[in-house]
Design an enzyme around this catalytic site. Structure first.
Site, PDB file in Angstrom:
ATOM      1  N   GLY A  19      68.248  17.230 -15.766  1.00 15.77           N
ATOM      2  CA  GLY A  19      67.739  17.460 -14.413  1.00 15.77           C
ATOM      3  C   GLY A  19      66.403  18.188 -14.438  1.00 15.77           C
ATOM      4  N   ASN A  57      75.478  13.474 -16.538  1.00 14.40           N
ATOM      5  CA  ASN A  57      75.986  12.161 -16.131  1.00 14.40           C
ATOM      6  C   ASN A  57      74.897  11.340 -15.429  1.00 14.40           C
ATOM      7  OD1 ASN A  57      75.788  13.337 -13.638  1.00 14.40           O
ATOM      8  ND2 ASN A  57      77.863  12.876 -12.970  1.00 14.40           N
ATOM      9  N   GLY A  61      86.774  26.936 -19.606  1.00 22.38           N
ATOM     10  CA  GLY A  61      87.842  26.680 -20.587  1.00 22.38           C
ATOM     11  C   GLY A  61      87.261  26.482 -21.968  1.00 22.38           C
ATOM     12  N   TYR A  85      78.579  22.158  -1.172  1.00 18.68           N
ATOM     13  CA  TYR A  85      77.729  22.822  -2.156  1.00 18.68           C
ATOM     14  C   TYR A  85      77.948  24.345  -2.115  1.00 18.68           C
ATOM     15  CZ  TYR A  85      73.327  23.962  -4.616  1.00 18.68           C
ATOM     16  OH  TYR A  85      72.381  24.431  -5.489  1.00 18.68           O
TER      17      TYR A  85
HETATM   18  N1  LIG Z   1      66.065  23.851  -7.940  1.00 17.88           N
HETATM   19  C1  LIG Z   1      66.435  24.837  -7.169  1.00 17.88           C
HETATM   20  O1  LIG Z   1      65.652  25.292  -6.344  1.00 17.88           O
HETATM   21  C2  LIG Z   1      67.825  25.432  -7.287  1.00 17.88           C
HETATM   22  C3  LIG Z   1      68.159  26.475  -6.417  1.00 17.88           C
HETATM   23  C4  LIG Z   1      69.422  27.030  -6.515  1.00 17.88           C
HETATM   24  C5  LIG Z   1      70.315  26.605  -7.475  1.00 17.88           C
HETATM   25  N2  LIG Z   1      69.956  25.580  -8.308  1.00 17.88           N
HETATM   26  C6  LIG Z   1      70.968  25.142  -9.266  1.00 17.88           C
HETATM   27  O2  LIG Z   1      70.377  24.866 -10.517  1.00 17.88           O
HETATM   28  C7  LIG Z   1      71.037  23.760 -11.146  1.00 17.88           C
HETATM   29  C8  LIG Z   1      70.019  22.692 -11.535  1.00 17.88           C
HETATM   30  O3  LIG Z   1      69.356  22.263 -10.358  1.00 17.88           O
HETATM   31  P1  LIG Z   1      68.121  21.234 -10.402  1.00 17.88           P
HETATM   32  O4  LIG Z   1      67.198  21.644  -9.331  1.00 17.88           O
HETATM   33  O5  LIG Z   1      67.640  21.094 -11.767  1.00 17.88           O
HETATM   34  O6  LIG Z   1      68.844  19.909  -9.876  1.00 17.88           O
HETATM   35  P2  LIG Z   1      68.939  18.456 -10.568  1.00 17.88           P
HETATM   36  O7  LIG Z   1      69.682  17.593  -9.604  1.00 17.88           O
HETATM   37  O8  LIG Z   1      67.606  18.011 -11.014  1.00 17.88           O
HETATM   38  O9  LIG Z   1      69.816  18.745 -11.839  1.00 17.88           O
HETATM   39  C9  LIG Z   1      71.223  18.716 -11.834  1.00 17.88           C
HETATM   40  C10 LIG Z   1      71.669  17.916 -13.043  1.00 17.88           C
HETATM   41  O10 LIG Z   1      73.098  17.917 -13.105  1.00 17.88           O
HETATM   42  C11 LIG Z   1      73.512  16.579 -13.402  1.00 17.88           C
HETATM   43  N3  LIG Z   1      74.894  16.435 -12.899  1.00 17.88           N
HETATM   44  C12 LIG Z   1      75.304  16.420 -11.613  1.00 17.88           C
HETATM   45  N4  LIG Z   1      76.646  16.303 -11.559  1.00 17.88           N
HETATM   46  C13 LIG Z   1      77.084  16.241 -12.849  1.00 17.88           C
HETATM   47  C14 LIG Z   1      78.362  16.112 -13.448  1.00 17.88           C
HETATM   48  N5  LIG Z   1      79.479  16.027 -12.702  1.00 17.88           N
HETATM   49  N6  LIG Z   1      78.434  16.080 -14.800  1.00 17.88           N
HETATM   50  C15 LIG Z   1      77.325  16.151 -15.563  1.00 17.88           C
HETATM   51  N7  LIG Z   1      76.077  16.282 -15.050  1.00 17.88           N
HETATM   52  C16 LIG Z   1      75.968  16.323 -13.703  1.00 17.88           C
HETATM   53  C17 LIG Z   1      72.512  15.694 -12.708  1.00 17.88           C
HETATM   54  O11 LIG Z   1      72.478  14.374 -13.207  1.00 17.88           O
HETATM   55  C18 LIG Z   1      71.224  16.456 -12.968  1.00 17.88           C
HETATM   56  O12 LIG Z   1      70.629  16.096 -14.199  1.00 17.88           O
HETATM   57  C19 LIG Z   1      72.091  23.266 -10.146  1.00 17.88           C
HETATM   58  O13 LIG Z   1      73.343  23.794 -10.493  1.00 17.88           O
HETATM   59  C20 LIG Z   1      71.626  23.847  -8.840  1.00 17.88           C
HETATM   60  O14 LIG Z   1      72.701  24.073  -7.959  1.00 17.88           O
HETATM   61  C21 LIG Z   1      68.742  24.984  -8.230  1.00 17.88           C
END
Ligand SMILES: NC(=O)c1ccc[n+]([C@@H]2O[C@H](COP(=O)([O-])OP(=O)(O)OC[C@H]3O[C@@H](n4cnc5c(N)ncnc54)[C@H](O)[C@@H]3O)[C@@H](O)[C@H]2O)c1
Length: 327
Positions: free
Chosen positions: A15, A37, A105, A148
């Site tokens: 991501g 995924n 886990g 979320y």
């Molecule tokens: N970017 C922000 O501003 C921000 C703010 C608060 C929290 N976050 C948290 O940071 C983390 C990363 O966010 P991001 O901005 O990079 O988002 P993103 O959507 O680019 O990255 C999330 C990644 O998780 C993968 N994913 C989703 N469901 C999955 C599953 N069931 N199994 C395996 N992989 C899975 C996606 O394919 C993706 O690559 C997240 O947990 C998000 O909640 C981000």
């Protein structure tokens, strides 16, 4: 196993944020296992890492158990923008809750230290500004954002119960709006939306009057905060706010992006989405005290780098025109 480094699992590693974290960990000499995924992540985000013998990518959904030997886990997997997490809300909650259970886990079995990417959304639509970690939040448990917000809240609960019950080493970061290269072009987040619209010369959509404020942290600053939190003494479990405390109105952001891109886009107004917070700003005193951390990259510089990325993306392979989800 690498002789110099640790074996580190990054869930959601393909991501936006995960790919930057993988890069930094590799640069520090660690072995990185990226698990994703590809729901919102993209192989393009990690393509440049695949030739590195210390990097491995595995397609896996963290809603299912995973058996690997690692020293540390960064649990980032979860769609992060409203468009993406509301696309399949049940899967979003499963990813947060079942994903946390599976990763905790795993951490328990192999005695790994584990980090959770939590979010400012645990504060919901806050009535206290700026938000400190002891603020309990104002979340609507049945609204469209709840999959979320409540999923992430439950994940925090699980982390602290594993810590108390199983003496697991945990780190919980509450991340505020972060932006930078490799954001998904169609994720509906305000920074990527405005930049893509400005670069295409399309109208810039402001929800409401644009007086709602956000505080934007550049990705490099955030990842630095994560690394410091992971390296901190074990009693520094968090939750700890990581974000930029400098507030900007959404309208000011739109105007700055128009100026930086030299765009002729006009600003148009649309109604505010349900439960959209009017103000969101971190109190980062805890991160300053415990991690000696605060954001270094000014908004203008971060926006310039992000605009340069989207400029290349839009000019290049047309990925920005792909459907919302890379399913
Ligand atoms: N970017 C922000 O501003 C921000 C703010 C608060 C929290 N976050 C948290 O940071 C983390 C990363 O966010 P991001 O901005 O990079 O988002 P993103 O959507 O680019 O990255 C999330 C990644 O998780 C993968 N994913 C989703 N469901 C999955 C599953 N069931 N199994 C395996 N992989 C899975 C996606 O394919 C993706 O690559 C997240 O947990 C998000 O909640 C981000």
């Amino acid at each position: 196993m690498s002789e110099v480094g640790k074996r580190i699992l990054v869930t959601g590693g393909a991501g936006f944020l995960g790919s930057h974290l993988c890069e930094r960990l590799l640069a520090q000499g660690h072995d990185v296992l990226c698990v994703d995924n590809y729901f919102t992540g993209r192989k393009a985000n990690i393509a440049h890492l695949l030739g590195n013998p210390h990097f491995e990518a595995l397609r896996h959904d963290i809603c299912f158990p995973l058996y690997v030997e690692v020293d540390e886990i960064y649990n980032l997997a979860c769609p992060a923008s409203p468009i993406h997490y509301q696309f399949d809300p049940v899967q979003t909650t499963k990813t947060s809750v079942l994903g946390a259970i599976n990763m905790l886990g795993l951490a328990k079995r192999v005695r790994a230290k584990i980090f959770q990417a939590s979010t400012s959304e645990v504060y919901g639509d806050p009535v206290v500004h700026p938000q400190r970690e002891d603020y309990r939040g104002n979340v609507n448990p049945i609204g469209p954002r709840a999959c979320y917000d409540e999923g992430k809240r439950c994940a925090e609960t699980l982390f602290f119960d594993y810590h108390r019950q199983h003496k697991l080493k945990i780190r919980v970061a509450r991340i505020f709006n972060t932006y930078g290269p490799r954001m998904h072009p169609n994720d509906g987040r305000v920074v990527s939306n405005f930049i893509v619209q400005a670069l295409r010369g399309e109208p810039i959509t402001l929800y409401g009057a644009g007086t709602q404020t956000r505080a934007f942290c550049y990705v490099d600053d955030l990842v630095e905060g994560w690394l410091r939190l992971m390296a901190a003494p074990d009693d520094v479990t968090g939750p700890i706010n990581l974000g930029n405390p400098v507030e900007t109105t959404v309208r000011a952001l739109a105007e700055q992006i128009i100026a930086l891109t030299g765009s002729r886009s006009e600003i148009v107004h649309k109604p505010l989405p349900v439960d959209d917070p009017v103000q969101r700003c971190p109190d980062i005193s805890r991160a300053r005290d415990l991690l000696d951390w605060q954001p270094q990259v000014p908004l203008q510089l971060g926006l310039e780098r992000t605009i340069a990325y989207f400029d290349r993306l839009l000019a290049g392979d047309g990925q920005a025109k792909s459907p919302v989800l890379s399913l």
